[in-house]
Design a protein around this motif. Structure first.
Motif, short mmCIF file in Angstrom:
data_model
loop_
_atom_site.label_atom_id
_atom_site.label_comp_id
_atom_site.label_asym_id
_atom_site.label_seq_id
_atom_site.Cartn_x
_atom_site.Cartn_y
_atom_site.Cartn_z
N UNK A 152 -41.10 -47.32 20.00
CA UNK A 152 -41.23 -48.77 19.95
C UNK A 152 -40.43 -49.42 18.83
N UNK A 153 -39.88 -48.63 17.93
CA UNK A 153 -39.17 -49.22 16.78
C UNK A 153 -37.73 -49.55 17.17
N UNK A 154 -37.13 -50.38 16.37
CA UNK A 154 -35.74 -50.78 16.62
C UNK A 154 -35.09 -51.11 15.28
N UNK A 155 -33.76 -51.22 15.25
CA UNK A 155 -33.11 -51.61 13.99
C UNK A 155 -33.60 -52.98 13.51
N UNK A 156 -33.84 -53.88 14.45
CA UNK A 156 -34.28 -55.20 14.00
C UNK A 156 -35.70 -55.13 13.41
N UNK A 157 -36.53 -54.25 13.97
CA UNK A 157 -37.86 -54.08 13.40
C UNK A 157 -37.75 -53.45 12.00
N UNK A 158 -36.83 -52.49 11.86
CA UNK A 158 -36.62 -51.87 10.54
C UNK A 158 -36.23 -52.94 9.53
N UNK A 159 -35.35 -53.82 9.93
CA UNK A 159 -34.90 -54.88 9.03
C UNK A 159 -36.07 -55.81 8.69
N UNK A 160 -36.83 -56.12 9.75
CA UNK A 160 -37.96 -57.06 9.58
C UNK A 160 -38.97 -56.54 8.55
N UNK A 161 -39.23 -55.25 8.57
CA UNK A 161 -40.26 -54.71 7.68
C UNK A 161 -39.70 -54.21 6.35
N UNK A 162 -38.39 -54.26 6.23
CA UNK A 162 -37.78 -53.85 4.95
C UNK A 162 -37.47 -52.38 4.84
N UNK A 163 -37.32 -51.69 5.99
CA UNK A 163 -36.88 -50.29 5.95
C UNK A 163 -35.35 -50.27 5.85
N UNK A 164 -34.82 -49.13 5.45
CA UNK A 164 -33.37 -49.05 5.30
C UNK A 164 -32.66 -48.67 6.58
N UNK A 165 -33.38 -47.97 7.47
CA UNK A 165 -32.68 -47.40 8.62
C UNK A 165 -33.67 -47.05 9.72
N UNK A 166 -33.17 -47.09 10.94
CA UNK A 166 -33.94 -46.62 12.10
C UNK A 166 -32.99 -45.79 12.94
N UNK A 167 -33.47 -44.66 13.42
CA UNK A 167 -32.57 -43.85 14.24
C UNK A 167 -33.25 -43.36 15.50
N UNK A 168 -32.39 -42.93 16.42
CA UNK A 168 -32.87 -42.43 17.70
C UNK A 168 -33.25 -40.97 17.66
N UNK A 169 -32.52 -40.20 16.85
CA UNK A 169 -32.84 -38.78 16.83
C UNK A 169 -32.69 -38.20 15.42
N UNK A 170 -33.32 -37.06 15.25
CA UNK A 170 -33.46 -36.46 13.93
C UNK A 170 -32.11 -36.11 13.31
N UNK A 171 -31.24 -35.52 14.11
CA UNK A 171 -29.96 -35.07 13.56
C UNK A 171 -29.13 -36.26 13.07
N UNK A 172 -29.11 -37.32 13.86
CA UNK A 172 -28.36 -38.51 13.44
C UNK A 172 -28.96 -39.11 12.18
N UNK A 173 -30.27 -39.06 12.08
CA UNK A 173 -30.95 -39.60 10.91
C UNK A 173 -30.54 -38.82 9.65
N UNK A 174 -30.53 -37.50 9.77
CA UNK A 174 -30.15 -36.68 8.61
C UNK A 174 -28.68 -36.92 8.27
N UNK A 175 -27.84 -37.04 9.29
CA UNK A 175 -26.42 -37.33 9.02
C UNK A 175 -26.28 -38.66 8.29
#
Lengths: 362, 211
Positions: free
Chosen positions: B183-206
């Protein structure tokens, strides 16, 4: 130009790929509809009282005139009846928080329960009451977790997936039982007079299982049995799969469904949107439900949802036209509209308003 | 047996999803006095990267990834405690959690695996974790990276509640926060003050490695 239709006539025409006055629309509003009931009904009350639950679907129809009504509760119903512990917060979707598989021997302890009891029984009674209220007004489709989802909810998905790989035999024996439970349930649900049965076959997802694994653990045997039980009861066959990479060839072409409900994840590169699904020929074979982002109902305005629905109608119209189809398409949400107290009910109205305006069929 | 052969055994144990062989190879590492950090990086992580690549290419699927991760942890459980503390001084600390009200943790566990394979020291707080507990951990352990996950809509607000607590206690600036879940999205990440949102674990680590 097609003469105005009743919602029910629109549903039947949609399923038969006949011209419609406007596209059918059914955002998957389920628990949200408790807020249409008089007084304050908590999610927990809604999920445990078949009268309240059924009445909410009837109120949803009264308010929005849905051609289809899909009686989804949540995905913990069958697992709960198999003995999993389900947490029911006052205002949250119930979910499994205590699994029943702790070692390999536990798989053999799973036995199909009496589906007329417990929460499956509640679901059956709810469907009876919904049909009583909506017969010939809305095309009622019952909803239930499929055999593999039932088992993953009971065992825990991570545990189950590992066991499928390392020691599949006990998993198969448990799947025999969850399949029996699902088949027993559809026999009873059919007695309610619903016209369709929608199975949640979530794990037909290339992010999780390949063709070989999905065939072995659901497609070839277990879903085959539940699909056959659905047909044997004279019901239309539906599948809901809100995965990002659904097994469309298997679940639409091989299973031969009437209705396929899918989600779209714009951020996932391989997730197919409605245009692609129609253009790839899947709507030739069944009615596709989809796929407004459910989060929009929660986080966006009426105007934004209206515009998104308008765009979806126009994109679908172009794609259907290219395939020479009249309809075989229903505007939907791809997954449940969030039942949260903060979710904007007016955004469901926005979908219906936009479809009335821009959803004139071919 | 040479050091390189033992590393190969570790990698192959992961690739072939054999927890017992991973454990046996890790025991050899300790018996031979080989640097455990080298064994992790040249053996276990190398094997897990092969698995990650095959998964990304749809040559294998989630069950195999989970069993391979299990094999990796069988070796790690022996090797990590053997690393001298001074060798870990430069390693970044990460915490993973499914936020309070939600127990769906399969995605979070994959993130944990990929973070571990990426060289981070991971404290997995588990599922249904209260914002206060997460915030306490970030402060108490000096966490550099916080990965939050949820599958359900009603619990998304607990991601925001967690970040708000980090701000209140003055640790937000020292900690990169990523979120994930359908249910999360980049816009939700921005809204709540997170730095990043990703679709999968490997991309997140990269993404984290690129920071």
């Amino acid at each position: 130009m097609v003469a105005p239709m009743t919602p029910y006539e629109r549903a039947i025409a949609t399923l038969n790929n006949e011209p419609v006055d406007e596209y059918a629309a059914y955002p998957l509003v389920c628990g949200l509809q408790r807020r249409l009931l008089p007084g304050t009904v908590t999610y927990k009350q809604w999920a445990t009282d078949s009268n309240l639950c059924a009445q909410s679907y009837i109120e949803g129809f009264n308010k929005w005139k849905f051609p289809f009504t899909v009686t989804l509760e949540d995905l913990s119903v069958t697992a709960h009846d198999l003995g999993a512990n389900v947490r029911m917060d006052k205002e949250n979707t119930p979910f499994v928080d205590g699994h029943i598989i702790h070692d390999m021997e536990d798989y053999d302890k799973i036995q199909a329960p009496d589906v007329t009891q417990g929460r499956t029984g509640h679901l059956i009674r709810m469907n009876h009451k919904v049909v009583e209220g909506l017969k010939d007004k809305s095309f009622v489709i019952a909803f239930l977790e499929g055999p593999l989802l039932t088992l993953s909810q009971s065992a825990g998905a991570e545990r189950l997936f590992m066991d499928m790989f390392t020691d599949p035999a006990p998993v198969h024996r448990a799947l025999e039982q969850t399949t029996k439970m699902c088949c027993d349930a559809v026999d009873k649900i059919a007695e309610a007079g619903v016209q369709g049965m929608c199975w949640d076959y979530l794990w037909g997802n290339y992010t999780v299982l390949g063709d070989k694994e999905y065939a072995e653990f659901e497609g070839d045997k277990y879903a085959k049995a539940t699909n056959e039980a659905t047909r044997r009861n004279g019901l239309g066959l539906g599948i809901h799969n809100c995965a990002d990479m659904p097994h469309l060839d298997t679940q639409i072409n091989k299973f031969g469904v009437d209705v396929y409900s899918l989600a779209y994840y714009p951020l996932a590169e391989a997730s197919p949107n409605m245009t692609k699904v129609i253009e790839d020929g899947y709507a030739d074979k069944c009615t596709i439900f989809g796929n407004i982002d459910p989060q929009m109902f929660m986080r966006n305005t009426y105007e934004q949802v209206y515009e998104t629905t308008m765009n979806l109608c126009q994109e679908a119209k172009t794609a259907l036209c290219k395939r020479g189809l009249n309809t075989h398409f229903c505007v939907s949400s791809g997954c449940e509209v969030p039942p949260d107290l903060e979710c904007h009910i007016d955004n469901v109205t926005a979908v219906m308003d936009a479809v009335h305006k821009f959803g004139a069929g071919q | 047996m040479s050091k390189e052969e033992i590393f190969e055994e570790l990698a192959n144990a992961v690739i072939n999803c054999k927890a017992d062989l991973s454990k046996a190879a890790a025991e050899k590492v300790l018996a031979e006095g080989i640097n455990p950090v080298d064994a992790i990086n040249e053996g276990l992580v190398k094997g897990m990267n092969v698995i990650g690549d095959k998964y990304a290419a749809h040559q294998i699927y989630l069950p195999q990834v989970l069993v391979a991760a299990h094999a990796m942890y069988a070796g790690l459980d022996l090797l990590l405690p053997a690393i001298p503390k001074e060798d870990l001084a430069d390693a970044k600390k990460a915490a993973t959690a499914v936020v309070e009200g939600d127990v769906h943790d399969i995605g979070k566990n994959i993130v944990k695996t990929m973070l571990t394979a990426g060289g981070y020291i991971v404290n997995d707080l588990g599922k249904d974790v209260a914002p206060s507990k997460i915030a306490e951990t970030v402060k108490g352990e000096g966490i550099d990276i916080l990965c939050l996950s949820t599958l359900m809509t009603p619990t998304m607000d607990n991601m925001k509640n967690t970040i708000d607590l980090l701000k209140e206690q003055g640790t937000r600036g020292n900690c990169t926060v990523t979120i994930g879940g359908p249910p999360t999205s980049p816009s939700f990440a921005e809204e709540i003050g997170a730095d990043h949102r990703d679709n999968n674990a490997q991309d997140c680590v990269n993404w984290l490695k690129g920071q």
